[in-house]
Design an enzyme around this catalytic site. Structure first.
Site, PDB file in Angstrom:
ATOM      1  N   HIS A 145      42.632  35.431  45.404  1.00  0.00           N
ATOM      2  CA  HIS A 145      43.548  34.298  45.512  1.00  0.00           C
ATOM      3  C   HIS A 145      44.208  34.332  46.891  1.00  0.00           C
ATOM      4  O   HIS A 145      45.004  35.228  47.167  1.00  0.00           O
ATOM      5  CB  HIS A 145      44.609  34.368  44.406  1.00  0.00           C
ATOM      6  CG  HIS A 145      44.025  34.163  43.042  1.00  0.00           C
ATOM      7  ND1 HIS A 145      44.458  34.839  41.928  1.00  0.00           N
ATOM      8  CD2 HIS A 145      43.027  33.353  42.635  1.00  0.00           C
ATOM      9  CE1 HIS A 145      43.749  34.436  40.880  1.00  0.00           C
ATOM     10  NE2 HIS A 145      42.869  33.540  41.293  1.00  0.00           N
ATOM     11  N   HIS A 151      46.113  41.679  43.119  1.00  0.00           N
ATOM     12  CA  HIS A 151      46.659  40.317  43.059  1.00  0.00           C
ATOM     13  C   HIS A 151      48.153  40.297  43.361  1.00  0.00           C
ATOM     14  O   HIS A 151      48.792  41.341  43.462  1.00  0.00           O
ATOM     15  CB  HIS A 151      46.480  39.742  41.642  1.00  0.00           C
ATOM     16  CG  HIS A 151      45.092  39.261  41.343  1.00  0.00           C
ATOM     17  ND1 HIS A 151      44.766  37.941  41.298  1.00  0.00           N
ATOM     18  CD2 HIS A 151      43.954  39.944  41.080  1.00  0.00           C
ATOM     19  CE1 HIS A 151      43.472  37.820  41.011  1.00  0.00           C
ATOM     20  NE2 HIS A 151      42.950  39.030  40.875  1.00  0.00           N
ATOM     21  N   GLU A 205      48.932  43.536  39.754  1.00  0.00           N
ATOM     22  CA  GLU A 205      49.762  42.405  40.136  1.00  0.00           C
ATOM     23  C   GLU A 205      50.971  42.923  40.899  1.00  0.00           C
ATOM     24  O   GLU A 205      51.660  43.826  40.441  1.00  0.00           O
ATOM     25  CB  GLU A 205      50.254  41.649  38.897  1.00  0.00           C
ATOM     26  CG  GLU A 205      49.150  41.043  38.044  1.00  0.00           C
ATOM     27  CD  GLU A 205      48.675  39.694  38.569  1.00  0.00           C
ATOM     28  OE1 GLU A 205      49.176  39.249  39.622  1.00  0.00           O
ATOM     29  OE2 GLU A 205      47.791  39.098  37.920  1.00  0.00           O
ATOM     30  N   GLU A 251      47.912  35.067  47.786  1.00  0.00           N
ATOM     31  CA  GLU A 251      48.503  36.339  47.394  1.00  0.00           C
ATOM     32  C   GLU A 251      48.325  37.381  48.494  1.00  0.00           C
ATOM     33  O   GLU A 251      47.590  38.359  48.357  1.00  0.00           O
ATOM     34  CB  GLU A 251      47.894  36.790  46.060  1.00  0.00           C
ATOM     35  CG  GLU A 251      48.254  35.823  44.934  1.00  0.00           C
ATOM     36  CD  GLU A 251      47.393  35.941  43.677  1.00  0.00           C
ATOM     37  OE1 GLU A 251      47.520  35.068  42.813  1.00  0.00           O
ATOM     38  OE2 GLU A 251      46.599  36.885  43.581  1.00  0.00           O
TER      39      GLU A 251
HETATM   40 ZN   LIG Z   1      45.920  36.245  41.605  1.00  0.00          ZN
END
Ligand SMILES: [Zn+2]
Length: 1211
Positions: A930, A1027, A1114, A933
């Site tokens: 992504h 992420h 994350e 990010e």
């Molecule tokens: Zn992500």
């Protein structure tokens, strides 16, 4: 009396609270009542029954409260009383029993007593009584008394509304209300209103009451009792609030003239209630208006009744009143609905950047099939309905669409994709191409010298060589092998690897793949791009094929480099731990070697420091090979010069109370006084695009001239200047709305018309010490950490020149809220009534005429990664470290996707040593799928630099494992400033189940490597995809648990053992990290496998590749609320330290029997015993508790951004 006593005979079984006398009466009453069902009571019996009832009432009335409470708990007593109430046919007896209940409950502190009575279903008995007696001519006092008891029971009976409806009590209550709305009778209506309000709590009841005329009756009551009886007025209004949730009821409210009345009352109470004693009543009035304005007639009625001016001026008055905070918020909702919806002042339905996709028979991107029309500017038939009125009706009802969205499985699951998965069809032959990405197997053989190629290690290739070299690179030790068939197993350590068994194409894969269409990674324009690059263009616009920008800074020519004095100065970087001290500055303007103030925390590894940033010359040379869709006119200064790590912690931004309210009001003010806005467009991405095409290289004597611009005002002088034509930049439009205030509109992801969250732009021409307000007005998420202590980041070139080159958190009055700009149906994909959200913050610049960069989070560009790869290659400390950088494939935009191998060399060339080397477990890491990010990239940088360092842990890690790292899975998205997607306009993290080699090459080939490893029985021990998470604090992992899967009997996965129990060892790594890494939070981790996540890397690697420890890591964009960093915003040091701690944690993961079992049974699922951790420190007890059994899942949504959980939060 004597008869009564005689009738009861033996003592009762009743206990508690009742005296023998009372028991006697109750039993008598029950007996009389029951006998009355059989035959009509004779007058003697009737007298007896009435006498008993009367004595019961008197007895209870005389009791103390505690005795009443006791009596309510006496189940058989209450039952007997209820039986009597139900069975007897005499009104006098009924009235006495009702009075007895009223006494029993009392007037105050009735809670426990009611709860006990509700348990005996007193509610039902009273509803039946009410309905039965209502058929007779009964006195009002009786009806009121029954309602009094019911209103008390309602407080404890959760099924009150349903019971009322089922027993047909609603019309009885309502008809009583109707016949008593005249002012004389109205004053006694309190219990009836209380009961009505309880009915209305149920939506079905609310619409039934509306149909039966409740709305008009209630308004009549309100008009009669207003200012005479506050409590009744309040309850009547609150009942209306509940009933008007139904739109048809709202229309009835308008029809019966309710709106002017409510407005008038609101106006009066605002005037009278100066001490704010009637907050609940006034709030109810606002809520009524909020519901009524869900209908068109309602909005018109509010406008006609001058409601807009009223709400606006009252908001102004109460801005500073803390207890009326919510009034501003509710008023803003009403006002927004009354104003015509506005469109975004930009072509929001069209992509800012378009990229022509290669054709693929295999897969048509969803975005393309759906958006093709809009991307080509063709009107789809939604047009016209776009801003239709009904869209407002869902304004506050966000749940429907959002839930539908989050429930939807990933795109990879849709249609027939899953069964057609070409991935499953990939044959062994198809997978053989991936063996070249395991150079560690090919390079190192028994009995041969395997000394690393030191001579070549630091050699700098010519541009021609480095550009588009493809996968195979002689400099990386990858040899060219002839095609051939043969063994397909991992090379046996006992023999020299049979090279012929490793068919590797003898050309770069981009070429070699041409013969196999399904593997093709060559893109449109790729060849042209290469030609241009070779011709010296810095970068190439993939759409037009034109050079993106030219540099005339001296970039070394191949000839000069071949003499050994290349343009990449040899700066040996010490990856060793340095002294934690202050290193002295080298003199300016050599900006990349600045004073390093190493954070004085034992935690911080000194290896992450600023002087390791690449030189500007290196950066130019590398960046010119980066291919973008749009045209760039500069390289951002922070890319060229890096950021010093801050030595201070930046606290979570402590917002002053009332900021959100003030900002929302400000937004309203703009609606009401729209004439006062300047609305001057000062930057337009598409326009400046054309302009920059006209720029000649003369004008741009260097790729970055920021320093020359410092201190100089630029024309036009009266506003800020903006730019985003650089890597990762994405500002589409800047509009000056007030002298010191700018609305900013972000570019959507390439080929899409949405995904706005990430931002990065340059601002200049400012004056120091003045507050400039920036409003980013086209965000889409329902909430943001900007409401929870997060600030944007800024980099000042002037400060950098002054010796402080660093990103830091800036901005005051930071806030995120819903605005009045409609998202068109095209943008929302058909969902109605969606609005954009505003991110607002105010920046006071330190220097006049500075050049500043402002971003959502610390940027990390693709070119930065390429430079650091170059630097890491150069500086890896020789023989102990095995480090290879290969090109796995090219992205759609023609950018290299790198795959790294990091390990050490075998201790000797003996058979045993080689065998041990080859049997080391693999760790597979990926990141930045992504593009918005960027925190993921900083963590990845921390991981890689740590693995390449000479720290004890790094040495142990290299000895223990072989690391395969794909640091940037979505280079095109990163380069072009996307937030979420690749150029295909799809979320690549929903493409792991099914991917197309042409459209999703990075996922296709990364998965190919993993499939190859599985085939070769070298399934990685750990897979982790890095992420960022926009709504949460801290760093945490998502893993996969079979027992927490959406599938009921999820057995086809690596965590289910032969005996059907679950291997819980996937919880160990997060447990270790919770002890290991300050930013990490165990409580935020989740292990649920959701249907919507089936196509993500984490779940596919778990289910298909069979990696038990498959994770998503994350990281917050904001900060931490636990651990040592609690209360701070996360910074570059924290992120990089996190990256090093993540891999350090792997060292503790070694299980006792791991190596041996891994060798023998690659698919082996470790039992709980086997996975006992080998601890290297003493606090092993900490890990050894019941932690594993903790239920950690709380339904947290994974992988960020899919679901919109929270509503816009107000303080
Ligand atoms: Zn992500």
């Amino acid at each position: 009396m004597a008869d009564a006593k005689g009738a009861t005979g033996h003592s009762s079984s009743m206990k508690g609270g009742s005296s023998p006398k009372l028991d006697t009466y109750v039993q008598l009453l029950e007996k009389m009542s029951l006998s009355s069902t059989a035959k009509t009571l004779n007058s003697d019996d009737l007298q007896q029954a009435r006498h008993a009832a009367s004595r019961i009432f008197q007895h209870i009335a005389a009791l103390e409260r505690s005795s009443k409470e006791h009596l309510c708990r006496n189940s058989s007593f209450i039952k007997a009383l209820l039986t009597s109430l139900e069975a007897n046919k005499d009104f006098t007896v009924s009235k006495l029993i009702v009075d007895a209940f009223a006494e029993l409950i009392g007037r105050t502190n009735t809670g426990t007593r009611c709860a006990n009575l509700v348990e005996e279903d007193t509610t039902k008995a009273f509803f039946q009584l009410l309905v039965r007696e209502s058929k007779n001519d009964i006195p009002d006092e009786f009806v009121l008394q029954v309602h009094h008891v019911l209103s008390k029971l309602a407080l404890k009976d959760r099924k009150f509304g349903v019971k009322g409806r089922r027993n047909l009590a609603l019309p009885v209550t309502l008809s009583f209300l109707r016949s008593h709305t005249h002012s004389a009778a109205a004053k006694s209506l309190q219990p009836v209103l209380n009961v009505l309000k309880s009915y209305a709590n149920n939506a079905t009841n609310a619409s039934e009451l509306g149909e039966k005329g409740a709305v008009a009756h209630l308004f009549k009551v309100v008009s009669n009792v207003n200012k005479k009886n506050m409590l009744m007025t309040k309850v009547a209004l609150e009942t209306l609030v509940l009933i008007l949730k139904s739109k048809s009821n709202s229309r009835k409210a308008v029809e019966c003239g309710g709106v002017p009345m409510v407005l008038q009352m609101y106006r009066e109470w605002h005037k009278i209630d100066t001490k704010n004693r009637q907050v609940a009543l006034r709030k109810a009035l606002l809520h009524i208006l909020k519901h009524v304005t869900n209908t068109k007639v309602g909005r018109q009625a509010v406008i006609d009744g001058d409601g807009v001016a009223l709400l606006y001026t009252t908001c102004e008055d109460i801005m500073d009143v803390r207890e009326l905070d919510s009034f501003v918020f509710i008023s803003s909702i009403i006002l927004r609905k009354c104003f015509p919806r506005q469109k975004l002042p930009a072509n929001a339905t069209k992509a800012a950047l378009l990229f022509k996709l290669p054709e693929s028979d295999f897969h048509v991107p969803q975005s393309l099939s759906k958006d093709a029309a809009l991307l080509n500017g063709i009107t789809v038939n939604m047009e016209g309905r776009e801003y239709e009125d009904s869209s407002l009706d869902n304004d506050d009802d966000r749940s429907s669409n959002d839930e539908a969205e989050s429930d939807k499985p990933g795109s990879g699951l849709s249609g027939g994709d899953r069964t057609d998965d070409a991935v499953h069809k990939r044959s062994l032959e198809d997978l053989r191409m991936y063996q070249q990405f395991f150079p560690e197997v090919l390079d190192i053989e028994v009995g041969e010298e395997f000394l690393p190629d030191m001579e070549h290690k630091n050699e700098i290739e010519s541009d021609e060589q480095t550009s588009r070299r493809g996968v195979c690179d002689s400099n990386f030790g990858c040899q060219h092998y002839p095609e051939g068939s043969g063994r397909t197993s991992w090379p046996d350590a006992t023999s020299r690897p049979d090279i012929t068994s490793w068919p590797v194409s003898d050309t770069a894969p981009a070429t070699s793949l041409k013969g196999k269409p399904q593997n093709g990674t060559v893109l449109n324009g790729g060849c042209r791009a290469r030609e241009l690059l070779d011709a010296g263009a810095s970068a190439v616009n993939m759409k037009t094929g034109q050079p993106v920008f030219s540099l005339d800074i001296p970039v070394g020519t191949p000839s000069s480099r071949s003499k050994g004095k290349n343009s990449f100065p040899e700066r040996k970087i010490k990856l060793k731990r340095r002294e934690k001290s202050t290193k002295k500055v080298e003199s300016l303007p050599d900006l990349h070697t600045l004073q390093i103030e190493v954070v004085n925390e034992s935690e911080v590894d000194a290896q992450f420091s600023a002087d390791e940033w690449v030189s500007p010359e290196d950066f130019y040379a590398v960046a010119r090979k980066t291919n973008s869709v749009g045209k760039f006119n500069k390289i951002a200064y922070p890319d060229l010069h890096g950021s010093k790590l801050l030595h201070r912690r930046e606290k979570l931004y402590d917002r002053k109370f009332g900021i959100q309210r003030a900002k929302i009001f400000e937004d309203l003010d703009r609606m009401v006084n729209s004439d006062s806005l300047l609305n001057k467009t000062v930057y337009d991405f598409e326009e400046s695009f054309k302009l920059s095409e006209e720029l000649t290289s003369e004008k741009w004597s260097s790729a970055n001239r920021d320093v020359e611009r410092l201190g100089k005002p630029a024309e036009p002088y009266d506003h800020l200047h903006f730019n985003s034509h650089f890597e990762c930049g994405n500002l589409r439009k800047a509009i000056q709305v007030k002298a010191m205030q700018y609305d900013l509109i972000l570019c959507p992801d390439v080929n899409t018309n949405h995904h706005h969250q990430w931002f990065y732009f340059e601002v200049s021409n400012m004056v120091a010490d003045k507050p400039y307000q920036f409003n980013i007005i086209n965000n889409e998420k329902v909430n943001s950490q900007f409401n929870s202590g997060m600030q944007p980041v800024m980099y000042s070139v002037q400060s950098a020149v002054n010796g402080e080159p660093s990103w830091s958190r800036v901005g005051t009055d930071v806030c995120y809220f819903r605005n009045n700009l409609s998202r068109s149906l095209q943008v929302t994909g058909g969902a109605k009534g969606k609005l954009y959200y505003t991110t607002t913050f105010t920046v006071t610049f330190r220097h006049s005429y500075d050049v500043c960069y402002i971003a959502y989070h610390y940027p990390y560009t693709y070119s930065t990664l390429q430079c650091q790869l170059l630097q890491w290659q150069r500086n890896v400390d020789g023989s102990p470290i095995y480090f290879k950088n290969q090109v796995l494939c090219q992205s759609l935009g023609g950018n290299d996707v790198n795959v790294l191998t990091i390990t050490d060399y075998p201790s000797s060339k003996s058979k045993e040593a080689i065998e041990q080397f080859r049997n080391k477990p693999y760790i597979f890491l990926t990141g930045r799928v992504h593009p918005g990010e960027s925190n993921a990239s900083w963590i990845m940088k921390g991981t890689i630099e740590h693995l390449l360092s000479n720290s004890e842990e790094a040495i142990a890690l290299r000895q223990t494992y072989i690391f395969k790292i794909v640091p940037m899975l979505n280079p095109d998205g990163v380069i072009n400033g996307n937030h979420r997607c690749s150029l295909v306009a799809e979320d690549l993290n929903r493409r792991w189940l099914v991917s197309c080699p042409k459209l999703h090459p990075t996922i296709y080939h990364t998965k190919g490597m993993l499939l190859f490893m599985k085939q070769m029985q070298r399934t990685p021990l750990v897979y982790c995809d890095y992420h960022g998470h926009s709504r949460k604090k801290n760093v945490f992992l998502y893993g996969c648990s079979a027992s927490q899967s959406w599938m009921t009997d999820d057995v086809d996965n690596p965590s289910v053992l032969a005996d059907k129990t679950e291997d819980m060892s996937y919880k160990m790594l997060p447990k270790i990290l919770a002890h290991n890494a300050q930013a990490f939070s165990m409580s935020s981790c989740s292990f649920s496998v959701e249907k919507a996540k089936e196509a993500t890397g984490r779940v596919v690697v778990w289910r298909q590749i069979g990696v038990l420890r498959s994770y998503t890591m994350e990281s917050t964009f904001c900060g931490c609320d636990q651990g040592q960093y609690s209360g701070s915003q996360i910074n570059l040091t924290d992120l990089q330290v996190m990256g090093s701690k993540f891999v350090d944690a792997l060292l503790k993961l070694k299980s006792r029997n791991y190596k041996a079992s891994y060798l023998d049974e690659p698919e082996l699922k470790m039992s709980a015993e086997d996975t006992t951790l080998v601890f290297q420190d003493d606090n092993s007890a900490d890990y050894d508790d019941g932690y594993l059994e903790d239920n950690l899942s709380d339904g947290i949504s994974e992988d960020e951004d899919d679901d919109e959980l929270q509503e816009n939060v107000i303080e």
